[in-house]
Design a protein around this motif. Sequence first.
Motif, PDB file in Angstrom:
ATOM      1  N   HIS A 114       0.486  -1.425  -0.002  1.00 40.52           N
ATOM      2  CA  HIS A 114       0.178   0.126   0.333  1.00 40.52           C
ATOM      3  C   HIS A 114       0.688   1.104  -0.324  1.00 40.52           C
ATOM      4  O   HIS A 114       0.742   2.446  -0.897  1.00 40.52           O
ATOM      5  CB  HIS A 114      -1.111   0.081   1.289  1.00 40.52           C
ATOM      6  N   HIS A 118       1.468   4.148  -2.618  1.00 36.88           N
ATOM      7  CA  HIS A 118       1.104   6.446  -2.067  1.00 36.88           C
ATOM      8  C   HIS A 118       2.144   6.941  -2.572  1.00 36.88           C
ATOM      9  O   HIS A 118       2.594   7.684  -3.160  1.00 36.88           O
ATOM     10  CB  HIS A 118       1.208   6.489  -0.552  1.00 36.88           C
ATOM     11  N   SER A 138       0.023   9.487   5.990  1.00 39.99           N
ATOM     12  CA  SER A 138      -1.527   8.593   5.794  1.00 39.99           C
ATOM     13  C   SER A 138      -1.579   8.518   7.418  1.00 39.99           C
ATOM     14  O   SER A 138      -1.581   8.716   8.167  1.00 39.99           O
ATOM     15  CB  SER A 138      -1.092   7.455   5.272  1.00 39.99           C
ATOM     16  N   ASP A 303      -6.545   7.211  -0.608  1.00 42.73           N
ATOM     17  CA  ASP A 303      -6.949   5.607  -1.455  1.00 42.73           C
ATOM     18  C   ASP A 303      -7.352   6.134  -2.517  1.00 42.73           C
ATOM     19  O   ASP A 303      -8.279   6.638  -1.895  1.00 42.73           O
ATOM     20  CB  ASP A 303      -6.985   5.112   0.091  1.00 42.73           C
TER      21      ASP A 303
HETATM   22 ZN    ZN Z   1      -3.388   4.740   2.559  1.00 43.32          ZN
END
Ligand code: ZN
Length: 338
Positions: A114, A118, A138, A303
């Motif tokens: 993830h 980003h 985040s 996201d």
């Molecule tokens: Zn995120």
Amino acid sequence: MNDQYILAIETSCDETAAAIILNGREIISNVVASQIESQKRFGGVVPEVASRHHVEQITMIIEETLEKANMQPSELTAVAVTEGPGLVGALLIGINAAKAFAFAHSLPLIPVHHIAGHIYANELVEPMQFPLLALVVSGGHTELVFMKEHGSFEVIGETRDDAAGEAYDKVARVLNMPYPGGPHIDRLAHEAEEGVEFPRAWLEENSYDFSFSGLKSAVINYKHNMDQRGEEIDPQKVAKGFQDSVVEVLTTKTLRAARQYQVKQVIAAGGVSANKGLRTSLEQAFEEAKISFVVPPLKLCTDNAAMIGAAAAHMYNAGVRGNLAMNGLPGKELKSWI
Ligand code: ZN
Ligand code: KG4
């Protein structure tokens, strides 16, 4: 070389998202279904609620993504999906959808981290320049990541307690602001001339680590003290004081690391990089330091699946493949793929 179209899927937290990315750089379609409205009631993300939403949404979101791109599955090169970190139940919905799609259409699978996603959101803006430093901020992460080339990650600093976004969300609750709190604090902070004075956690002199729990407690204590004295707090001043502390620490440490590692480019990534105060502060600092600074547009900060597709394109070219035994990895570490 043939054009490469990657279908990417992201369900690690509270957004059900799919996208199609051409050659790692161009968004063909990008669909995000947010659960913010239902999670607001609980003041945060409830994992069971998140999973239920993903299950309800995922098939439609994938179909919509293909429709918007006007593409058939047979035109795709691969299917990418967030493997972790995130909420395990939420991750599994995306992973199982990706597996089923890949199996049905005989496409390779690519498991994406993830945070790599980003960071790679920036490739959708302009090509990355190496060596590079990424500030990832985040709801779940606060990290400084050094990259000497594509697919190479070295975490040089990280939070020892709360993530920056988590601190934002908790402070917002203290101020009776809805979830997610970041944008509300950001707005309030800009409405005050002066902020309440809160501490900055610098930690040891050479450390690139962060800590936000002390700051969060300082805000909570301030509110309690005022309550006990029967005084009202000024939410704008509290928001500004909190935001100034977060922004100053993030900017100072990022600048110091960028100089020490002699990077060509600094990028900001993750939901908190949507913060106006932080963007302005980083822009100014790196303009003065004459180091290129990039931050993705707001909707690529929070996201989304486009960023997963951008990272996956490089992984695909480097030969990284997943398989049908893939599982959700809630604590997946950011490792180099080269
Ligand atoms: Zn995120
Ligand atoms: O990257 P993201 O969408 O999800 C995670 O991977 O965690 O980040 C969500 C976080 C939330 O904590 C939210 O409050 C924060 O990003 N956020 C902001 C802003 N917009 C979103 N924080 C500060 N200022 C903002 N403008």
